[in-house]
Design a protein around this motif. Structure first.
Motif, short mmCIF file in Angstrom:
data_model
loop_
_atom_site.label_atom_id
_atom_site.label_comp_id
_atom_site.label_asym_id
_atom_site.label_seq_id
_atom_site.Cartn_x
_atom_site.Cartn_y
_atom_site.Cartn_z
N ILE A 15 0.84 -1.20 0.00
CA ILE A 15 0.00 0.00 0.00
C ILE A 15 0.87 1.25 0.00
CG2 ILE A 15 -1.57 1.35 1.45
CD1 ILE A 15 -2.92 -1.29 2.20
N GLY A 16 1.95 1.22 0.80
CA GLY A 16 2.86 2.37 0.81
C GLY A 16 3.46 2.65 -0.56
N VAL A 17 3.89 1.60 -1.24
CA VAL A 17 4.44 1.77 -2.58
C VAL A 17 3.34 2.19 -3.56
CG1 VAL A 17 5.55 0.57 -4.50
CG2 VAL A 17 6.35 0.19 -2.17
N ALA B 221 3.97 -7.66 -3.96
CA ALA B 221 3.80 -7.57 -5.41
C ALA B 221 2.32 -7.64 -5.80
CB ALA B 221 4.59 -8.69 -6.09
N VAL B 222 1.56 -8.52 -5.12
CA VAL B 222 0.12 -8.63 -5.40
C VAL B 222 -0.59 -7.31 -5.10
CG1 VAL B 222 -2.02 -9.73 -4.65
CG2 VAL B 222 0.00 -11.12 -5.08
N THR B 223 -0.26 -6.68 -3.97
CA THR B 223 -0.93 -5.44 -3.57
C THR B 223 -0.62 -4.30 -4.54
OG1 THR B 223 -0.85 -6.13 -1.26
CG2 THR B 223 -1.24 -3.81 -1.69
N VAL B 224 0.64 -4.19 -4.94
CA VAL B 224 1.00 -3.14 -5.89
C VAL B 224 0.28 -3.39 -7.22
CG1 VAL B 224 2.88 -2.09 -7.19
CG2 VAL B 224 3.22 -2.69 -4.80
N MET B 225 0.23 -4.65 -7.66
CA MET B 225 -0.46 -4.97 -8.91
C MET B 225 -1.94 -4.62 -8.82
SD MET B 225 -0.68 -8.58 -11.04
CE MET B 225 -1.89 -9.32 -9.94
N ALA B 226 -2.56 -4.92 -7.68
CA ALA B 226 -3.99 -4.59 -7.52
C ALA B 226 -4.21 -3.09 -7.61
CB ALA B 226 -4.50 -5.12 -6.18
N GLY B 227 -3.31 -2.30 -7.00
CA GLY B 227 -3.42 -0.85 -7.10
C GLY B 227 -3.30 -0.37 -8.54
N LEU B 228 -2.36 -0.95 -9.28
CA LEU B 228 -2.19 -0.57 -10.69
C LEU B 228 -3.43 -0.93 -11.52
CD1 LEU B 228 1.50 -1.78 -11.08
CD2 LEU B 228 0.72 0.60 -11.15
N LEU B 229 -4.02 -2.09 -11.24
CA LEU B 229 -5.24 -2.48 -11.97
C LEU B 229 -6.41 -1.56 -11.64
CD1 LEU B 229 -5.08 -6.39 -11.75
CD2 LEU B 229 -4.47 -4.92 -13.68
N TYR B 230 -6.51 -1.16 -10.37
CA TYR B 230 -7.55 -0.19 -10.02
C TYR B 230 -7.32 1.14 -10.74
CZ TYR B 230 -9.99 -2.80 -6.36
OH TYR B 230 -10.77 -3.71 -5.68
N LEU C 29 -8.92 4.33 -8.57
CA LEU C 29 -7.90 4.33 -7.53
C LEU C 29 -7.81 5.68 -6.84
CD1 LEU C 29 -5.58 2.75 -6.17
CD2 LEU C 29 -4.05 3.70 -7.90
N ASP C 30 -7.76 5.64 -5.51
CA ASP C 30 -7.48 6.83 -4.70
C ASP C 30 -6.91 6.37 -3.36
OD1 ASP C 30 -9.67 6.51 -2.62
OD2 ASP C 30 -10.92 6.68 -4.42
N PRO C 31 -6.31 7.27 -2.57
CA PRO C 31 -5.71 6.84 -1.30
C PRO C 31 -6.69 6.14 -0.37
CG PRO C 31 -4.98 9.05 -1.88
CD PRO C 31 -6.05 8.68 -2.86
N GLY C 32 -7.95 6.58 -0.37
CA GLY C 32 -8.94 5.94 0.50
C GLY C 32 -9.17 4.48 0.15
N LEU C 33 -9.07 4.15 -1.14
CA LEU C 33 -9.26 2.77 -1.56
C LEU C 33 -8.13 1.89 -1.03
CD1 LEU C 33 -11.01 0.81 -3.21
CD2 LEU C 33 -9.57 1.35 -5.19
N LEU C 34 -6.91 2.41 -1.05
CA LEU C 34 -5.78 1.64 -0.54
C LEU C 34 -5.88 1.45 0.97
CD1 LEU C 34 -2.83 3.08 -2.67
CD2 LEU C 34 -4.04 0.92 -2.97
N VAL C 35 -6.35 2.47 1.67
CA VAL C 35 -6.55 2.33 3.12
C VAL C 35 -7.62 1.27 3.40
CG1 VAL C 35 -7.35 3.51 5.21
CG2 VAL C 35 -5.79 4.67 3.63
#
Length: 500
Positions: free
Chosen positions: A241-243, A283-292, A298-304
């Motif tokens: 999430i941080g990345v 790696a999975v989390t960063v990939m999920a963020g990129l797909l969102y 994608l926004d910071p609230g979604l990652l939180v």
């Protein structure tokens, strides 16, 4: 992750092949004119086909890959059809969880089909797929499996030259004594709670909590293993999430750089999975963020929210393995260590018979099985040797046991090498040494046996000097190590190696 051994560069080759296979799947969907949702579905299907199909032979892998649509298509249809009926959708999801975990009792093929069925349901929630999209989802998954199969079995058939190591059979049992049965009920109960709490946090992204529970239960067999895996998943998610905040949000879904970084994440998933679950989850989390980001949501609230749902899933999994038909770490450790010790004895007996002139005796397959069993012992003892384990004395004893078992494996390999030498002759002392090894093993695995007054197993006297003959030297080494194992495995004054 960076210094772990990679014999034959298998992890590197698998990771590169996965990137090629998934890229081909996505490119095929795009060239066929399918939507972005279908292309992402196809990419995830190719990832699963390359990641979860782990049968011991290439032929079996082909069969399992061909069977994936039978597990995935009905679930895709069910999930999209029930998209607008929350109660029915949730109940169906829990049934898929129960069946998917229970299917692991049928080995690698059952495991792969169960994972593919679960992820087919999960993907429809992730992408908010609706019934009208079902035809192109089927097309995308079909193209993805063809692409993954072409890369795996035609373009880059790594397994033809280097077959994957066979997976040791699971622990015996029937009914509720079977680990897969207990885990199916544990996972379903945990998913039910995670689904309910996750929907309180978000009516749209609740599925992350359920997905967390599912993947925490994959490749675990005891309470301790599940708890450690949950901790590692949360840790990897937090770092990811941080990345994601630093990388995925600034990109804002720009296609070219996002696709390149997704490829890097795919490589990371496959390269780190065998050695570090935390880095794989990163790696999975960063990939999920990129797909969102590609989907424009994608926004910071979604990652939180992603972190919150992950934490909920990890807590639910932890409570389930503690409260619902728990499989204790001690029982699992004991079972795998006993199997490894029996395999040591079998290797010794086969080697001694081969040295005695029996052409039918062959210790090599049993030595290979011992390596697999020791890998399973390391996994079961991982909760004890984890840096955050509060049990310092048990951690030290667990490390001592692992060190002694590894030394046993070294002696077994040496003995097998001697037995394979056609010039190795028979020595009458081999039979006596083999019997002493058998006695030492029986003293360790016998449930009623107690260590002697000096903390040593009740076995024949070990010669003070190692024998000059190589085969006898290895046998005496085994005998010495087995005797030393008794103290850390069973010390009545301190309790068992792990708590029940």
């Amino acid at each position: 992750m960076f210094v772990a051994p990679d014999p034959g560069r298998m992890r590197l080759r698998n990771a590169l092949r996965a990137v090629i296979g998934i890229a081909l799947a996505v490119a095929s969907a795009e060239l066929a004119g399918l939507s972005l949702t279908a292309s992402i579905t196809g990419g995830l299907a190719a990832l699963l086909a390359l990641f979860t199909v782990l049968d011991p032979t290439v032929r079996a892998q082909r069969v399992t890959t061909a069977l994936l649509p039978l597990a995935g298509f009905p679930v895709l249809a069910l999930a999209t059809t029930l998209h607008g009926i929350p109660l029915a959708r949730d109940a169906a999801f829990l049934v898929v969880v129960l069946a998917g975990v229970y299917a692991r009792r049928w080995g690698p093929r059952g495991h792969a089909l169960g994972v593919f069925a679960f992820m087919s349901f999960f993907t429809t929630q992730f992408l908010h797929a609706v019934p009208a999209q079902l035809p192109e989802l089927f097309a995308a998954v079909g193209l993805a499996l063809l692409s993954a199969g072409a890369v795996r079995f035609v373009l880059w058939p790594i397994e033809r030259r280097t077959p994957p190591p066979p997976v040791p059979p699971g622990l015996p049992g029937a009914g509720f004594a079977r680990t897969t049965t207990r885990q199916a009920l544990q996972a379903t109960a945990a998913c039910a709670v995670a689904l309910s709490v996750g929907q309180v946090l978000s009516e749209d992204r609740w599925y992350w909590a359920v997905g967390t529970v599912w993947w925490i239960f994959v490749n675990t067999a005891s309470r301790g293993e599940t708890l450690v895996r949950g901790f590692r998943r949360v840790l990897g998610t937090v770092i990811g999430i941080g990345v994601g905040l630093l990388v995925a949000i600034p990109l804002d879904g720009a296609p070219a750089p996002t696709a390149a970084l997704v490829a890097v994440c795919v490589f990371g998933i496959f390269y780190t999975a065998p050695v570090s679950y935390s880095w794989m989850m990163f790696a999975v989390t960063v990939m999920a963020g990129l797909l969102y980001g590609l989907l424009g949501v994608l926004d910071p609230g979604l990652l939180v929210l992603r972190f919150q749902e992950t934490a909920v899933g990890a807590i639910c999994a932890a409570l389930a393995v503690i409260l619902v038909l728990p499989v204790t770490t001690h029982a699992t450790n004991d079972a795998w260590i006993q199997r490894a010790l029996r395999c040591v004895h079998t290797c010794t007996a086969e080697a001694a018979a081969r040295l005695a002139g029996s052409p039918a005796a062959d210790p090599a397959p049993h030595a290979a099985e011992l390596e697999l069993l020791l890998g399973r012992v390391r996994l079961s003892l991982a909760p004890l040797v984890h840096p955050l384990s509060p049990y310092a004395a048990r951690k030290a004893r667990a490390r001592h046991v692992l060190a002694l078992l590894d030394e046993c494996a070294v002696e077994v390999r040496g003995l097998v090498t001697m037995a394979a030498d056609p010039d190795a002759g028979h020595d009458a002392r081999l039979a006596a040494a083999c019997r002493r090894v058998e006695t030492a093993v029986e003293a360790l695995i016998s449930p009623g046996a107690l260590p002697g007054d000096d903390g040593r197993a009740v076995a024949g006297a070990i010669p003070e000097q190692r024998a000059a003959e190589p085969a006898l030297a290895h046998l005496h080494g085994l005998e010495r190590l087995l005797t030393q194992l008794d103290a850390p495995l069973r010390t009545p004054a301190r309790g068992p190696l792990v708590s029940a």
